[in-house]
Design a protein around this motif. Structure first.
Motif, PDB file in Angstrom:
ATOM      1  N   THR A 186     -24.316  39.880   9.670  1.00 57.10           N
ATOM      2  CA  THR A 186     -24.215  39.110   8.438  1.00 57.10           C
ATOM      3  C   THR A 186     -23.586  37.759   8.741  1.00 57.10           C
ATOM      4  OG1 THR A 186     -23.904  41.168   7.202  1.00 57.10           O
ATOM      5  CG2 THR A 186     -23.331  39.125   6.062  1.00 57.10           C
ATOM      6  N   TRP A 187     -24.280  36.703   8.325  1.00 53.97           N
ATOM      7  CA  TRP A 187     -23.752  35.345   8.468  1.00 53.97           C
ATOM      8  C   TRP A 187     -23.277  34.894   7.097  1.00 53.97           C
ATOM      9  CZ3 TRP A 187     -28.202  37.054  10.777  1.00 53.97           C
ATOM     10  CH2 TRP A 187     -28.256  36.987  12.168  1.00 53.97           C
ATOM     11  N   GLU A 188     -22.013  34.414   7.017  1.00 53.86           N
ATOM     12  CA  GLU A 188     -21.471  34.006   5.717  1.00 53.86           C
ATOM     13  C   GLU A 188     -20.743  32.671   5.784  1.00 53.86           C
ATOM     14  OE1 GLU A 188     -19.136  37.327   4.334  1.00 53.86           O
ATOM     15  OE2 GLU A 188     -20.914  38.277   3.515  1.00 53.86           O
ATOM     16  N   LYS A 189     -21.072  31.841   6.753  1.00 52.35           N
ATOM     17  CA  LYS A 189     -20.434  30.521   6.854  1.00 52.35           C
ATOM     18  C   LYS A 189     -21.339  29.478   6.214  1.00 52.35           C
ATOM     19  CE  LYS A 189     -16.870  31.923   9.258  1.00 52.35           C
ATOM     20  NZ  LYS A 189     -15.519  31.888   8.899  1.00 52.35           N
ATOM     21  N   GLU A 190     -21.786  28.488   7.019  1.00 49.06           N
ATOM     22  CA  GLU A 190     -22.643  27.436   6.463  1.00 49.06           C
ATOM     23  C   GLU A 190     -23.938  28.016   5.898  1.00 49.06           C
ATOM     24  OE1 GLU A 190     -22.294  27.188  10.054  1.00 49.06           O
ATOM     25  OE2 GLU A 190     -20.397  26.129  10.028  1.00 49.06           O
ATOM     26  N   MET A 191     -24.507  28.965   6.635  1.00 51.77           N
ATOM     27  CA  MET A 191     -25.766  29.604   6.249  1.00 51.77           C
ATOM     28  C   MET A 191     -25.461  31.052   5.933  1.00 51.77           C
ATOM     29  SD  MET A 191     -28.779  28.428   6.110  1.00 51.77           S
ATOM     30  CE  MET A 191     -29.816  29.407   5.073  1.00 51.77           C
ATOM     31  N   LYS A 192     -26.026  31.549   4.866  1.00 50.94           N
ATOM     32  CA  LYS A 192     -25.790  32.940   4.487  1.00 50.94           C
ATOM     33  C   LYS A 192     -27.066  33.736   4.721  1.00 50.94           C
ATOM     34  CE  LYS A 192     -22.307  31.710   1.066  1.00 50.94           C
ATOM     35  NZ  LYS A 192     -21.245  31.672   1.979  1.00 50.94           N
ATOM     36  N   GLY A 193     -26.923  34.833   5.463  1.00 50.13           N
ATOM     37  CA  GLY A 193     -28.086  35.655   5.751  1.00 50.13           C
ATOM     38  C   GLY A 193     -27.664  36.996   6.322  1.00 50.13           C
ATOM     39  N   GLN A 194     -28.650  37.859   6.510  1.00 51.12           N
ATOM     40  CA  GLN A 194     -28.380  39.191   7.049  1.00 51.12           C
ATOM     41  C   GLN A 194     -29.608  39.682   7.798  1.00 51.12           C
ATOM     42  OE1 GLN A 194     -27.713  42.783   4.424  1.00 51.12           O
ATOM     43  NE2 GLN A 194     -25.613  42.432   5.135  1.00 51.12           N
ATOM     44  N   ALA A 195     -29.370  40.431   8.885  1.00 48.55           N
ATOM     45  CA  ALA A 195     -30.466  40.993   9.674  1.00 48.55           C
ATOM     46  C   ALA A 195     -30.058  42.358  10.205  1.00 48.55           C
ATOM     47  CB  ALA A 195     -30.817  40.062  10.839  1.00 48.55           C
ATOM     48  N   ASN A 196     -31.022  43.269  10.286  1.00 48.28           N
ATOM     49  CA  ASN A 196     -30.797  44.604  10.848  1.00 48.28           C
ATOM     50  C   ASN A 196     -31.522  44.727  12.179  1.00 48.28           C
ATOM     51  OD1 ASN A 196     -29.195  45.775   8.818  1.00 48.28           O
ATOM     52  ND2 ASN A 196     -30.975  46.212   7.574  1.00 48.28           N
ATOM     53  N   TYR A 197     -30.814  45.240  13.175  1.00 49.51           N
ATOM     54  CA  TYR A 197     -31.370  45.455  14.510  1.00 49.51           C
ATOM     55  C   TYR A 197     -31.155  46.920  14.885  1.00 49.51           C
ATOM     56  CZ  TYR A 197     -31.002  40.365  14.922  1.00 49.51           C
ATOM     57  OH  TYR A 197     -31.115  39.004  14.731  1.00 49.51           O
ATOM     58  N   ALA A 198     -32.204  47.576  15.355  1.00 53.94           N
ATOM     59  CA  ALA A 198     -32.116  48.979  15.782  1.00 53.94           C
ATOM     60  C   ALA A 198     -32.129  49.037  17.306  1.00 53.94           C
ATOM     61  CB  ALA A 198     -33.290  49.768  15.224  1.00 53.94           C
ATOM     62  N   PHE A 199     -31.327  49.944  17.877  1.00 50.58           N
ATOM     63  CA  PHE A 199     -31.317  50.187  19.316  1.00 50.58           C
ATOM     64  C   PHE A 199     -30.798  51.595  19.561  1.00 50.58           C
ATOM     65  CE2 PHE A 199     -27.324  48.226  18.165  1.00 50.58           C
ATOM     66  CZ  PHE A 199     -26.363  48.918  18.868  1.00 50.58           C
ATOM     67  N   ALA A 200     -30.920  52.072  20.788  1.00 49.00           N
ATOM     68  CA  ALA A 200     -30.485  53.433  21.120  1.00 49.00           C
ATOM     69  C   ALA A 200     -29.903  53.450  22.532  1.00 49.00           C
ATOM     70  CB  ALA A 200     -31.648  54.409  21.018  1.00 49.00           C
ATOM     71  N   PHE A 201     -28.937  54.373  22.740  1.00 49.11           N
ATOM     72  CA  PHE A 201     -28.368  54.602  24.065  1.00 49.11           C
ATOM     73  C   PHE A 201     -28.304  56.091  24.354  1.00 49.11           C
ATOM     74  CE2 PHE A 201     -26.707  50.264  23.972  1.00 49.11           C
ATOM     75  CZ  PHE A 201     -26.881  49.885  25.298  1.00 49.11           C
ATOM     76  N   SER A 202     -28.638  56.416  25.591  1.00 48.49           N
ATOM     77  CA  SER A 202     -28.463  57.772  26.078  1.00 48.49           C
ATOM     78  C   SER A 202     -27.118  57.805  26.793  1.00 48.49           C
ATOM     79  CB  SER A 202     -29.589  58.127  27.045  1.00 48.49           C
ATOM     80  OG  SER A 202     -29.334  59.377  27.639  1.00 48.49           O
ATOM     81  N   VAL A 203     -26.203  58.622  26.289  1.00 47.23           N
ATOM     82  CA  VAL A 203     -24.863  58.730  26.871  1.00 47.23           C
ATOM     83  C   VAL A 203     -24.859  59.908  27.829  1.00 47.23           C
ATOM     84  CG1 VAL A 203     -22.411  59.114  26.401  1.00 47.23           C
ATOM     85  CG2 VAL A 203     -23.789  57.735  24.815  1.00 47.23           C
ATOM     86  N   SER A 204     -24.502  59.639  29.088  1.00 47.74           N
ATOM     87  CA  SER A 204     -24.465  60.687  30.109  1.00 47.74           C
ATOM     88  C   SER A 204     -23.544  60.241  31.242  1.00 47.74           C
ATOM     89  CB  SER A 204     -25.876  60.942  30.639  1.00 47.74           C
ATOM     90  OG  SER A 204     -25.831  61.809  31.757  1.00 47.74           O
ATOM     91  N   PRO A 205     -22.783  61.187  31.827  1.00 43.74           N
ATOM     92  CA  PRO A 205     -21.937  60.803  32.964  1.00 43.74           C
ATOM     93  C   PRO A 205     -22.764  60.420  34.189  1.00 43.74           C
ATOM     94  CG  PRO A 205     -21.701  63.166  32.460  1.00 43.74           C
ATOM     95  CD  PRO A 205     -22.591  62.567  31.432  1.00 43.74           C
ATOM     96  N   ASP A 206     -24.059  60.795  34.209  1.00 44.01           N
ATOM     97  CA  ASP A 206     -24.943  60.467  35.329  1.00 44.01           C
ATOM     98  C   ASP A 206     -25.507  59.053  35.250  1.00 44.01           C
ATOM     99  OD1 ASP A 206     -24.540  63.060  36.191  1.00 44.01           O
ATOM    100  OD2 ASP A 206     -26.290  63.800  35.086  1.00 44.01           O
ATOM    101  N   ASN A 207     -25.316  58.369  34.137  1.00 48.93           N
ATOM    102  CA  ASN A 207     -25.898  57.028  33.958  1.00 48.93           C
ATOM    103  C   ASN A 207     -25.165  55.983  34.778  1.00 48.93           C
ATOM    104  OD1 ASN A 207     -27.857  57.925  32.230  1.00 48.93           O
ATOM    105  ND2 ASN A 207     -26.627  57.590  30.427  1.00 48.93           N
TER     106      ASN A 207
END
Length: 190
Positions: free
Chosen positions: A169-190
Motif C-alpha cells: 500500500t502506497w499512501e504518500k504522494e501517490m495512493k495505491g494498492q497492489a497484491n502479489y502472490a508467492f510461495a516458499f517451500s520450507v525445508s532444512p534441506d533447502n
C-alpha cells in the motif's frame, strides 16, 4: 527522337490505363454518407493500462528467489485512497514453482522501478520506501496475517509449502494498492 518515342508511348499508355480504371463514387447522396466517431484503438487503451501497472515485487532469500504474480492493483483518484480485494494465492500460483528456504530464514522484499515507464516512476513514488507491506501466510488452510512487515519476513520453522499474499500500500504522494502472490517451500534441506 527515336529514344523519346518509346517513353512517350509508355506515358500515354499509363495515362490511358489510369483514366480507364474504376474511380470511387463522389456522387453518393448525403443520407448514405455517415460520420464515424473516432475512438481509441483497443491496443492503445490496453497499453495505457499496462503503463499504470505497478512494478514487480522481488521476493528472495540469500540463496533463492520466488516467482511472484501481481494479482490486482488500483491507484487512487484525486488523492483518495483505494483498496483491492485479496485473491487466493494458491489459485494464482497454480503451476508455478515455489521458492525454497530453510526454517527461520529471511524472506526479503524489494522493488525496482524498472522499466522506467511504470506508474510509480511517473508519479515519483520511491518504490517500497514509502510503502506498507502486509502479508497473509497460508499453510494447511490456516491464514496468518502479518501487518507492516517492512522489507523482510522470517520464514516459519515448520517444514512445508507456504503460500503468501503480500499487499503493498502506497499512501504518500501517490495512493495505491497492489497484491502479489508467492510461495516458499520450507525445508532444512533447502
Amino acid at each position: 527522337m527515336r529514344k523519346s518515342l518509346p517513353t512517350v508511348f509508355l506515358l500515354i499508355s499509363l495515362l490511358f490505363l489510369h483514366a480507364c480504371s474504376p474511380q470511387p463514387r463522389t456522387d453518393a447522396p448525403p443520407d448514405q454518407v455517415t460520420e464515424q466517431q473516432l475512438t481509441e484503438i483497443p491496443e492503445e487503451k490496453e497499453e495505457k493500462e499496462e503503463m499504470r501497472r505497478p512494478a514487480d515485487l522481488d521476493v528472495w532469500t540469500t540463496d533463492n528467489a520466488a516467482g511472484q504474480v501481481l494479482s490486482n492493483w488500483c491507484w487512487g483518484e484525486n488523492g483518495d485512497s483505494c483498496s483491492v480485494e485479496p485473491e487466493d494465492p494458491r489459485e494464482l500460483l497454480s503451476g508455478m514453482k515455489s521458492g525454497r528456504i530453510k526454517p527461520g530464514g529471511l524472506i526479503q522484499f524489494s522493488m525496482g522501478i524498472n522499466p522506467s515507464w511504470t506508474y510509480l516512476s511517473d508519479n515519483n513514488v520511491a518504490s517500497l520506501r514509502d510503502a506498507r507491506i502486509d502479508v497473509t501466510q497460508i499453510f494447511k488452510g490456516v491464514e496468518t496475517h502479518y501487518e507492516d512487515v517492512g522489507l523482510s519476513l522470517t520464514a516459519p520453522e515448520e517444514p512445508g509449502l507456504y503460500f503468501y499474499l503480500a499487499t503493498v500500500t502506497w499512501e504518500k504522494e501517490m495512493k495505491g494498492q497492489a497484491n502479489y502472490a508467492f510461495a516458499f517451500s520450507v525445508s532444512p534441506d533447502n
